[in-house]
Structure formats: structure tokens, C-alpha cells
Design a protein around this motif. Sequence first.
Motif, PDB file in Angstrom:
ATOM      1  N   TRP A 258      -8.370  -8.243   1.559  1.00 11.10           N
ATOM      2  CA  TRP A 258      -7.544  -6.950   2.233  1.00 11.10           C
ATOM      3  C   TRP A 258      -6.183  -6.945   1.481  1.00 11.10           C
ATOM      4  N   ASN A 259      -5.896  -5.774   0.548  1.00 10.78           N
ATOM      5  CA  ASN A 259      -4.702  -5.804   0.075  1.00 10.78           C
ATOM      6  C   ASN A 259      -3.756  -5.297   0.923  1.00 10.78           C
ATOM      7  N   ILE A 260      -3.003  -6.105   1.642  1.00 11.22           N
ATOM      8  CA  ILE A 260      -1.899  -5.598   2.743  1.00 11.22           C
ATOM      9  C   ILE A 260      -1.100  -4.407   2.267  1.00 11.22           C
ATOM     10  N   PRO A 261      -1.021  -3.206   2.862  1.00 13.79           N
ATOM     11  CA  PRO A 261      -0.117  -2.213   2.653  1.00 13.79           C
ATOM     12  C   PRO A 261       1.447  -2.763   2.696  1.00 13.79           C
ATOM     13  N   GLN A 262       2.257  -2.169   1.747  1.00 10.26           N
ATOM     14  CA  GLN A 262       3.594  -2.682   1.923  1.00 10.26           C
ATOM     15  C   GLN A 262       4.419  -2.300   3.237  1.00 10.26           C
ATOM     16  N   SER A 263       3.911  -1.515   4.095  1.00 12.39           N
ATOM     17  CA  SER A 263       4.647  -1.141   5.422  1.00 12.39           C
ATOM     18  C   SER A 263       4.084  -2.158   6.477  1.00 12.39           C
TER      19      SER A 263
ATOM     20  N   GLY B 270      -4.916 -17.255   5.640  1.00  5.34           N
ATOM     21  CA  GLY B 270      -5.335 -16.965   4.306  1.00  5.34           C
ATOM     22  C   GLY B 270      -4.821 -16.021   3.399  1.00  5.34           C
ATOM     23  N   ILE B 271      -3.461 -15.647   3.717  1.00  3.10           N
ATOM     24  CA  ILE B 271      -2.898 -14.745   2.810  1.00  3.10           C
ATOM     25  C   ILE B 271      -2.276 -15.373   1.485  1.00  3.10           C
ATOM     26  N   ASP B 272      -2.608 -14.671   0.339  1.00  2.00           N
ATOM     27  CA  ASP B 272      -2.039 -15.265  -0.793  1.00  2.00           C
ATOM     28  C   ASP B 272      -0.768 -14.140  -1.031  1.00  2.00           C
ATOM     29  N   VAL B 273       0.310 -14.920  -1.550  1.00  2.00           N
ATOM     30  CA  VAL B 273       1.509 -14.063  -1.834  1.00  2.00           C
ATOM     31  C   VAL B 273       1.588 -13.820  -3.650  1.00  2.00           C
TER      32      VAL B 273
ATOM     33  N   LYS C 155       4.162 -12.118  -6.878  1.00  2.00           N
ATOM     34  CA  LYS C 155       5.295 -11.455  -7.258  1.00  2.00           C
ATOM     35  C   LYS C 155       4.894 -11.127  -8.805  1.00  2.00           C
ATOM     36  N   ASN C 156       5.544  -9.967  -9.027  1.00  2.00           N
ATOM     37  CA  ASN C 156       5.265  -9.171 -10.582  1.00  2.00           C
ATOM     38  C   ASN C 156       3.673  -9.733 -10.933  1.00  2.00           C
ATOM     39  N   GLY C 157       2.731  -9.445 -10.074  1.00  2.00           N
ATOM     40  CA  GLY C 157       1.446  -9.673 -10.378  1.00  2.00           C
ATOM     41  C   GLY C 157       0.985 -11.287 -10.530  1.00  2.00           C
ATOM     42  N   LYS C 158       2.033 -12.289 -10.334  1.00  2.00           N
ATOM     43  CA  LYS C 158       1.536 -13.502 -10.384  1.00  2.00           C
ATOM     44  C   LYS C 158       1.605 -14.076  -8.894  1.00  2.00           C
ATOM     45  N   LYS C 159       0.518 -14.926  -8.797  1.00  2.00           N
ATOM     46  CA  LYS C 159       0.307 -15.610  -7.350  1.00  2.00           C
ATOM     47  C   LYS C 159       1.353 -16.657  -7.166  1.00  2.00           C
ATOM     48  N   VAL C 160       2.047 -16.588  -6.093  1.00  2.00           N
ATOM     49  CA  VAL C 160       3.066 -17.368  -5.798  1.00  2.00           C
ATOM     50  C   VAL C 160       2.543 -18.786  -5.288  1.00  2.00           C
ATOM     51  N   ASP C 161       2.724 -20.016  -6.059  1.00  2.00           N
ATOM     52  CA  ASP C 161       2.438 -21.249  -5.457  1.00  2.00           C
ATOM     53  C   ASP C 161       2.757 -21.849  -3.992  1.00  2.00           C
ATOM     54  N   ASP C 162       3.972 -21.707  -3.684  1.00  2.00           N
ATOM     55  CA  ASP C 162       4.433 -22.412  -2.424  1.00  2.00           C
ATOM     56  C   ASP C 162       5.183 -21.300  -1.762  1.00  2.00           C
ATOM     57  N   PRO C 163       4.446 -20.366  -1.130  1.00  2.22           N
ATOM     58  CA  PRO C 163       5.129 -19.080  -0.576  1.00  2.22           C
ATOM     59  C   PRO C 163       5.959 -19.784   0.762  1.00  2.22           C
ATOM     60  N   GLU C 164       5.591 -21.028   1.470  1.00  2.00           N
ATOM     61  CA  GLU C 164       6.179 -21.479   2.484  1.00  2.00           C
ATOM     62  C   GLU C 164       7.618 -21.627   2.045  1.00  2.00           C
ATOM     63  N   THR C 165       7.907 -21.845   0.816  1.00  2.00           N
ATOM     64  CA  THR C 165       9.500 -22.261   0.563  1.00  2.00           C
ATOM     65  C   THR C 165      10.264 -21.120   0.417  1.00  2.00           C
ATOM     66  N   ILE C 166       9.803 -19.911   0.551  1.00  2.00           N
ATOM     67  CA  ILE C 166      10.536 -18.521   0.494  1.00  2.00           C
ATOM     68  C   ILE C 166      11.287 -18.193   1.408  1.00  2.00           C
TER      69      ILE C 166
ATOM     70  N   ALA D 137      14.283 -11.973   1.526  1.00  2.00           N
ATOM     71  CA  ALA D 137      13.294 -11.525   0.746  1.00  2.00           C
ATOM     72  C   ALA D 137      13.413  -9.840   0.969  1.00  2.00           C
ATOM     73  N   GLY D 138      13.428  -9.145  -0.258  1.00  2.00           N
ATOM     74  CA  GLY D 138      13.533  -7.832  -0.339  1.00  2.00           C
ATOM     75  C   GLY D 138      12.293  -6.935  -0.348  1.00  2.00           C
ATOM     76  N   LYS D 139      12.255  -5.835   0.590  1.00  2.00           N
ATOM     77  CA  LYS D 139      10.955  -5.037   0.779  1.00  2.00           C
ATOM     78  C   LYS D 139      10.492  -4.730  -0.494  1.00  2.00           C
ATOM     79  N   GLY D 140       9.240  -4.857  -0.942  1.00  2.00           N
ATOM     80  CA  GLY D 140       8.470  -4.659  -1.875  1.00  2.00           C
ATOM     81  C   GLY D 140       8.630  -5.635  -2.930  1.00  2.00           C
ATOM     82  N   GLU D 141       9.358  -6.730  -2.697  1.00  2.00           N
ATOM     83  CA  GLU D 141       9.656  -7.914  -3.679  1.00  2.00           C
ATOM     84  C   GLU D 141       8.295  -8.600  -4.029  1.00  2.00           C
ATOM     85  N   TYR D 142       7.524  -8.845  -3.002  1.00  2.00           N
ATOM     86  CA  TYR D 142       6.459  -9.588  -2.836  1.00  2.00           C
ATOM     87  C   TYR D 142       5.032  -8.501  -2.574  1.00  2.00           C
ATOM     88  N   GLU D 143       3.945  -9.016  -2.913  1.00  2.00           N
ATOM     89  CA  GLU D 143       2.859  -8.298  -2.587  1.00  2.00           C
ATOM     90  C   GLU D 143       1.759  -9.487  -1.721  1.00  2.00           C
ATOM     91  N   PHE D 144       0.969  -8.793  -0.822  1.00  2.00           N
ATOM     92  CA  PHE D 144       0.347  -9.808  -0.048  1.00  2.00           C
ATOM     93  C   PHE D 144      -1.270  -9.353  -0.038  1.00  2.00           C
TER      94      PHE D 144
END
Length: 520
Positions: free
Chosen positions: A331-336, A357-360, A362-373, A378-385
Motif C-alpha cells: 500500500w503506497n499510502i497517499p500523502q493526505s 508493517g509500514i516502511d518510511v 525519504k528522497n526515495g531511500k528507506k529510513v532505517d530507524d523511523p522510531e527516532t524521527i 516533521a514536514g508534510k511531504g517530507e516522508y513517504e510511507f
Amino acid sequence: MILALTKKTSKIAPAIIGLCLLAFGLQSCKKKSRSDMGQQLYKKTNNKIFKDATPEGLEVVFKEELAKKKGSLTNPKVIAAYYESTDYDPHFVMDNIFNGDVDLTANYFQKASEHGLDPRMFKAEEIKQLVAKFKDKKAFKNINEAYAAIADLEIMMANSLINYSNALEYGMISPRKIYARYYTDTKRPDSTSMTKIFAIQNMKGFLDSIQPKSRQYLALQKALIAGGTAQGMSKEETMRYLVVNMERLRWKNKPTQEKYVIVNIPDYRLDVMENGKSKMNMKVCVGEGRNVDNTVSLVEYDESAKIDRPFSRETPQLNSMIHSVQVNPVWNIPQSIASKEIMVEAAQDPYYLENKGIDVYKNGKKVDDPETIDWNSAGKGEYEFKQRPGEDNSLGQIKFLFKNNSSVYLHDTPAQLAFNKDVRAVSHGCVRVQDPKGLARELFGDGATYDKIADLMSTPKDHPTDIGLSKKVPVYLTYVTCWVDDANTLQYRPDVYGLDVVLYLHLQKFLASHDQLATL
């Protein structure tokens, strides 16, 4: 209240292609010979005034009358172009008054209320009054008055016939113009379809031919004429339900394929149709609606309700082609949804993303430790899920894909309890299907491909599998609130998105505009 049309801008086909071929050769672009116009009219009316009538004399007055009436015509460019191409030949007056066709046509116009339309828009009474003048020896004092009457009746007949045929064959309203999320191919009248009225050889045959004849339309029309009252509604509300849905039935947006999938949003139902019959059906859940509690209805509304302001999660009306499925989907989660829900949840629970089971990214690269964010900053649109395949995946085990600009699709869901609800407008905009495996079987048929899909769904994998549909199947997401079922019983559904109200108010707007035009 019965409904009517008003003036609208019409796109004219380049150079009015085909005008010279109208009437299957009966009407040429050369000046039709009416050299004996005066004698013909005198013979038919016994009014000596007409003895002096000539095509040349009429042309001058016709042009003047056409210029004066331009502002009150619905399609002035079409009408003007046609009469210019025929040197202002009074086709209807010369060929259709004295054989009874004009009176016959006016009679049909007078019964327009049987379609939920206002007879006034077709000027039935005015036409009859003008016809009566041609049968009254004392109606005209001089030839110029006679010319003006010929031009008036000719223009009125042309305008009214175009309006009437457009309304019955295409509907009065263009849904694309009133609905913010309407993406269904819908044919609208053009100059070619409008100018066919000048080629009519059998008036009654033509008028009968444009009467919509679908089972659904005839059933709603019968109910409208009968003037009954639906259970729990007033007579007025019942009439309005019938009127808006008859208008929808006149739109040229219906499936023509032998097999297709159709979802009726207010009925929360999906049907697989084949050869005109439902081969299978199931419950669906659709996008959340602005009018779930029916606060705005066909009983009470205000003028602002005619502006379509869709709730962000409403399922759009569209048609497309189902081209593939994805089993064990991502599921490519919509930004809204990400900004309003996912990030809010993650801010409250640092382990929410992993648990779901959601991966984060940023700039197309998977974030290894999203729980530290710090999700609060965090800005809207800064991350994809993206949600990985699994039991918690919001798309369930399979999604059915078709091209559209609204990022919606049909899909399975782990939230099965929602199918027990009567009001199933609960999704983010996509359509959740109750029996996804059954739908896959209907689309792919029995065989190796379906067996593969069933196997993948039975033994979920941790990665998605895309499977193409060799023969694409059309899909229609529609909005119908009144129809007749297989038992010939009228069914009514609440206007969960408020789209009936939007449509009805636009129909009323046309009526008000028509009344203003009548004073011009």
C-alpha cells in the motif's frame, strides 16, 4: 417543480461540416427553389397578404428576426449557420405547418413534464398560437407582419426541436460541469447531432424514436406520471428523486460492453454484468461521504448546495479498464492519509509504524530507524510511507488495478466488520470488496492464472505479485439513488454524497434562467 434548459455556448463543428449533405440529399446548399412561395402560402391559407411573399423579401426580415432573437436561443450559432447555408429557407413553415406536423410537435412538447422537463422551455403554447395565425385570414395586416411571423415560427421550431432532442437523447446537464469528481466518458450533443432536426422526414417517427426506451427509464417515467409517494417520503421528494435519476439515465455514459464491473456508490454494491444480467454481486465499502447523516436533502437545501464540494475521501465517479491485480499488495499510502493519520499515530507511539508493517522513505531511500524521527516537527511531504504485505495491510490480500487520476482501486480488506453495516461509506476513497477471490475468478475465469491467484491468497507471501489480465474488463464507479430492481420494485437510497441535491439545484437553475430568457 418541473425543469427546463437555458442558453449555453455551443462548439460548432468546423465550417458546419455536413450541412450541405443534410436531409439525405433533400436539402442542398444551393438556394432551395421557393419562387412560388407566395402562391403556395396563398393556396394553403386563402390569405391574400401572402400573394406577394418572395424568398428574397423573407430573407431580409428573417435575418433581422434572427439577430433580435439571438440572445434567447439555446444554440444560436448552429441555427444561424444552418439558415445561412439554405438562404433562410423556411423549411418548417412551408413543409410542416399545413400537414399537421407542427401542431403534433407542440403536443409532444406539452407532455415534456412526463420526462421531468418543463414544457415552457419548448414554447409549445407560443408555437400553437403562431400556427393559428396562419389559419386566420385576418391575422396579418401586411406582408412584413407575415414575414416576421414566418421567421418567428421557423426559428422557434428549430430552437425547440434542438432543445427537445438534446434533452431526451443527451440530458439537460453536462455532469462534467457540475461534479468536481466526475471522470466518466459522457457524450454531449454537437452541431451534427443538432442539425439532424432539419432532415426529419417523419416527424412523429422522429419524436417517438428519441423517447428513452430503457427498462429503467420507462419504469421511473411511469412512476413520475403516476405521481405516487415512496415510503417515508413526501410526494415532492419522491418526484425529485425520480427527476434527478431520469436525468442521469439520459446521459450518454452507460456501459456498452458485454461484460463489465459496475459499482453503485449509494447502494454499496458491486455487480459483474454479462450480456445485460448480473452474473455476481457483492457488498462494497466506499469512500466517506459529506452527507452520511442526510443533513442536506431533496426536501430542504439552500442555494449554496449546488456547488459540489466533495469530502476528501469520497469515491469519484469514473470509468476505466481493469488491467491487472496485485496479490499480497504493497500500500503506497497517499500523502493526505500519511499527514493526517499515519504521522499523528507515529507521534503518539514510536512503534506504531513497525507494528503496522509500514516502511518510511525519504528522497526515495528507506529510513532505517523511523522510531527516532520527531514526527511532531516533521514536514508534510517530507516522508513517504508504504505498508508491506501482511495481515494488517489495509488492502488485504489483493487489489484490482485500473488507470485513473484519483489513485483509487478495488481491493480486499482486513476490516470485515464494516460489511455488516447498512451505511458503508467508510473508506479513504477506494472501493473495498466483500468477496475479492470471487471477483478475481469472474475476471480471470477458471484456469491456471486464477489457481495461482487463489494459491497466493491462501498462502500469503511477504512480497507482492503482479498478474496481468489478458482481456481487460471495463469498470464503472457510478452514483444512482433510484432504480427498479429485478422484481420491478422501485428502490431508493440516501444521497450519501449530496450529489442528488447538486444536480437538482442545477436543473432548477436552468428553469430560473429560462424564465429570464422568456422576458427578452
